[in-house]
Design an enzyme around this catalytic site. Sequence first.
Site, PDB file in Angstrom:
ATOM      1  N   LYS D 112       0.818  -1.213   0.000  1.00 61.45           N
ATOM      2  CA  LYS D 112       0.000   0.000   0.000  1.00 61.45           C
ATOM      3  C   LYS D 112       0.851   1.262   0.000  1.00 61.45           C
ATOM      4  CE  LYS D 112      -3.488  -2.653  -0.031  1.00 61.45           C
ATOM      5  NZ  LYS D 112      -4.186  -2.879  -1.302  1.00 61.45           N
ATOM      6  N   GLU D 196      -2.104   6.986   7.730  1.00 64.45           N
ATOM      7  CA  GLU D 196      -2.708   7.951   6.819  1.00 64.45           C
ATOM      8  C   GLU D 196      -3.590   8.899   7.621  1.00 64.45           C
ATOM      9  OE1 GLU D 196      -3.892   5.644   2.708  1.00 64.45           O
ATOM     10  OE2 GLU D 196      -5.493   6.363   4.028  1.00 64.45           O
ATOM     11  N   HIS D 231     -15.032  -0.895   8.356  1.00 59.97           N
ATOM     12  CA  HIS D 231     -14.412  -1.006   7.027  1.00 59.97           C
ATOM     13  C   HIS D 231     -14.847  -2.241   6.261  1.00 59.97           C
ATOM     14  CE1 HIS D 231     -11.966   2.382   8.215  1.00 59.97           C
ATOM     15  NE2 HIS D 231     -11.760   1.746   9.343  1.00 59.97           N
ATOM     16  N   ARG D 287      -8.265  -7.388  -8.454  1.00 63.98           N
ATOM     17  CA  ARG D 287      -9.061  -8.612  -8.617  1.00 63.98           C
ATOM     18  C   ARG D 287     -10.506  -8.213  -8.858  1.00 63.98           C
ATOM     19  NH1 ARG D 287     -11.756  -7.695  -3.921  1.00 63.98           N
ATOM     20  NH2 ARG D 287     -10.518  -6.967  -2.181  1.00 63.98           N
TER      21      ARG D 287
END
Lengths: 177, 177, 498, 498
Positions: D112, D196, D231, D287
Amino acid sequence: MTGGETRYAVALSGKQHEVVIGPGDAVTVDGRRYEASLASAGAAAGHSLLMNGASHDLLARHAGPGAWEIEADGRAFAVEVLDERAAAVRRLSGAAKGPRSVPSLKAPMPGLVVRITVAPGETVAAGDRVAIIEAMKMENELRAAADACVAKVLVSPGQAVEKDQVLVEFANQAAAP
Amino acid sequence: MTGGETRYAVALSGKQHEVVIGPGDAVTVDGRRYEASLASAGAAAGHSLLMNGASHDLLARHAGPGAWEIEADGRAFAVEVLDERAAAVRRLSGAAKGPRSVPSLKAPMPGLVVRITVAPGETVAAGDRVAIIEAMKMENELRAAADACVAKVLVSPGQAVEKDQVLVEFANQAAAP
Amino acid sequence: MLVANRGEIAARVIRGARELGIRTIAVFSEADRTSPHVLHADEAYAIGPAPASESYLAVDKLLDVARRAGAVAVHPGYGFLSERGDFAEAVEQAGMTFVGPPAAAIRAMGDKTEARRRMRAAGVPVVPGTDSPLASSQEAEEAACEAGFPVVLKASAGGGGKGMRVVRTANEVGDAFAAAAREAQAAFGDASIYVERFLERPRHIEVQVFADRRGNVVHLFERECSIQRRHQKLLEEAPSPLLGPGERERIGEAAVRAARAVEYVGAGTVEFLYHGGEFFFLEMNTRLQVEHPVTEMITGADLVEWQFRVASGEPLPLRQEEVPLHGHAIECRITSESPFEGFLPATGVVRELTLPGGPGVRWDGGIAVGAEIGLHYDPLLGKLVAHGRDRAAAVRRMIGALAELRIGGVSTSAPLLARVLDEPDFLAGRLSTSYLDDHAELFEDDLSESRRDALLVAAALLEHRRRRERRVRRITREARPFAAWRRSLLFGTAPATP
Amino acid sequence: MLVANRGEIAARVIRGARELGIRTIAVFSEADRTSPHVLHADEAYAIGPAPASESYLAVDKLLDVARRAGAVAVHPGYGFLSERGDFAEAVEQAGMTFVGPPAAAIRAMGDKTEARRRMRAAGVPVVPGTDSPLASSQEAEEAACEAGFPVVLKASAGGGGKGMRVVRTANEVGDAFAAAAREAQAAFGDASIYVERFLERPRHIEVQVFADRRGNVVHLFERECSIQRRHQKLLEEAPSPLLGPGERERIGEAAVRAARAVEYVGAGTVEFLYHGGEFFFLEMNTRLQVEHPVTEMITGADLVEWQFRVASGEPLPLRQEEVPLHGHAIECRITSESPFEGFLPATGVVRELTLPGGPGVRWDGGIAVGAEIGLHYDPLLGKLVAHGRDRAAAVRRMIGALAELRIGGVSTSAPLLARVLDEPDFLAGRLSTSYLDDHAELFEDDLSESRRDALLVAAALLEHRRRRERRVRRITREARPFAAWRRSLLFGTAPATP
């Protein structure tokens, strides 16, 4: 025991096959060898059979001693499984082909008799119309399966009949004089 | 008998209601009268209830003497049905509110204990984190339902636990000195 | 809104109404107490015993329920009372809206001979034949000779293949007339019969039309319904695989003309026979059709929603040039029949129901696990519909969906339909209403070796396990001395030594 | 073609392959012997015990089955090995086609922090934060302070919410870092964590992209996935209810840029956080996505078919300007969780499964009656998808479909989702990833009087019948003298007088 082999004579559509179960997951059909795994799947009769990986989605119902009704692709097949001894007895008594056909016409479903188009003593040819039964608002023509002589008419127009109720009894042509 | 009336005390979410069955298809709930028809529908627990015509699609499971678990709109509700005598006994013994809460923390699902964040003797407030259980690859925080004092820790990190296994026992604040 | 029907169409109408926020009222006979339409409706009321004549055809009971439940509209579905002008009138007279065409349009099209006259007048091509009911088998014979053999005898009040007989020679007319009249009487309460020239191997192509109360009429393209057995459709598709754009436009326009000729309102289907490049008006069904989902899938329109909007006075949502046509759709009618035993009606209890899923697959069903399939009603259990980019894609998708569909406990038409979808003439679009008669091979046994071996192995393994389990049970029983003792005491013999 | 997955996605991929005439090979763990993907595949092979690490994640076993069964391609589905570059490489090295992007693209997006660097370089907006994994909780605290609180800790190898923690103050960082690393290690075998800035109440909007091997890249519009819990997405829709056409074009272009930046091939999803009119790159899932059906329903594209076509070297079937957008689609994830008991994982055996039907409704399921729902795998039982002319129509259709869906034997997310679909903020499109936290009232008990009375009456009637039946049984037993006699003999007391 689970490591050994058990031999069965299995009849489908009038033909007999030899099925050997074991050792382990091995199964042999007339000499063709498979790895087989059968598992119950779904609510009632559903089964999953894997044969050398090939996946078969089946419905299976026990229909009497040694008798199984197996449905594949929506079609039902009657399969009879005999152990070696029973198969040998069956062979000796010459009855390997299953029960002899009864010389009669049965109602294939519950319904109402609309008409019987034959009378006792008449001779019918295979395919001749014998009776008309109404079910689900449709008239269904019932025809003779073989050449025969009408022995007895057991129902009359307007009569409600059950599934498998005998409508007409025949004397087989062969048996007739 | 079917023409008569039978009176039940029915408890749902801690509140008791009077349900009178009969005569016939009549049912009265706390004085509100309905025509009711209940029929089994589907494979297992499915039921169709019509009340003055209104259609309810329910799942119902017998969960013990007089106890029913009924699911409507995908939500399960525990309902307890007592006949008049049992309801009277229950009222007298003051236990109408159901079994008292056990002062312990149980695993809500099978999983792996990741951490126990309390120790015997500690005091916890309602909402405090007590343990972390991993299940389905997610960590789930278990919190105290009420103010309490930790009496005993029965599991340790890394241990696999079953559903409803007691993890921590509390001494109720009220019972504490 | 009361749905005066049962089965999959009642469920379909209830879904459509629910999505518009309309309160739905179902009715049910004793045989349908726990059917899906009862479970899914907001309210449901009993209307009598299983026979339709005492329940779904009992106008008084239906209107009584509608009034008691405060219904403001009645949707008739298809079949039952949907094409009875009297019922439409009775509903309107009771102060409710009939979700369907005006009684006059139903009557004009319901009387098949009258319909033929009006279509001919409106310039819609019609098959040669009689314009009035036949009084006797004598008269039938004469009319048949005039139209030219082969002919077909049809019920004036009919539709759906009931009361129909094809006759190829004059001396068969008598028997066929009597049988057709009997069936017509039983099915529609009206024994009137008329005669038409019988077209050999025609295709059955029908056009979905829709009209609002403001005089707008559009068509939503055609459906090909040539795969039939005894005039009962088995498989339908949209659009027709072999119609060119010009023909599509012409047949669509003819259908709109037919609808205008009877001042039609709502959903209707104009049926044509297509033969050698020509098409002939066959009849108009003044209701939603069983096979409406294929039209919905290629146009994106929700026809039940359109019905409600039109019934409430709204204009049609689209103009003719705005009606889209996306890809291809196929519908398989899953009926409780044994296709390999002469389509005998099948009965039983639905023990398993596994539905297919995934993209482009739709199921409109009227059954659930536990449902008892009897002989009181139509054998339609549900409709499986598949949509694809083109016909080949839709066919492949349908083959997969049929393979996933599992209905346990009652024989269905599904296995035959799976074979049709894999047959070269079908795949090439070489269709006609004689398709099934012309493809006897579809009914033959043809187990592949691997499939046959699978059946043999499954049966052998099941029997093997059964015997082993019995043995285990026996051993367990013998190890429990009381069991044997108890038995022997009861039957008066000496206890077996444990 | 081997499907290296289970559950609904394995069933979906098998359907797609079957429609293209591709032979399908399934694999199954001991827990999945009779799962739908095993029943629907042409072939199926056992690959070990239930834990994924010993079956669905066991690369050697999968490749061994693929080789033995003669597979020429491997489809990874989502989850499990789908985003492991090593697996993609191993498949290609074994001489088979990996139906997915090149290993390099997987790796670029899988790390990431690396992905953030590359996106920034390609001109795709990125949320402020670290570009490299954090070595310690110390370093995490510093990085967090720099990005500005609140921050979110995320697994470098992650996705799907696992190994994620939101932190609002500096002194919470230590605990959160440890927990996130533990979860990341368990879920991905890699404990790397980065930080983040955390955007308050952002919307989760993602774009479906598709690239072929010839350098063509298109997007198929966006999906709004803001309804989440921890999430984990619960409900997705396409298109996003509040994006204007200009924004739609901009976010689509940014997604295409992101795909180009890593020389992407196949189906991918570029996730963005949308906040105050701006959107920030979140991550790219290399994907097929769980929620791909909503995109299929609005575009008519079959994304699994596209995957196979691209994998076999074909160009994309459509250019960007040819991708249609029809209506609105919503997906509800039906998971085995108890939403009203803190989303505890639910287990059980599926006793009843009644699926909804009718127009515009799709079910992608991985369960059947008899399925045992355990804790070894993701709780996703199936996905219910509804399409409508517009968002309001799709919502109404979904509400109806959820009401028809009946899963007996295991608690599911369905009842909560039904409430969301009826909640004013949701209906107005006022969404954010904090939606569920902001709407605690969705979790409250709120039985209507009629529903409550129905529960009371049902329980009372059931108990009443049970008692009556027991009484009947008792009476019947007493009428059979032997029964009592036998019992008393067995237990050594004198026989009761019959």
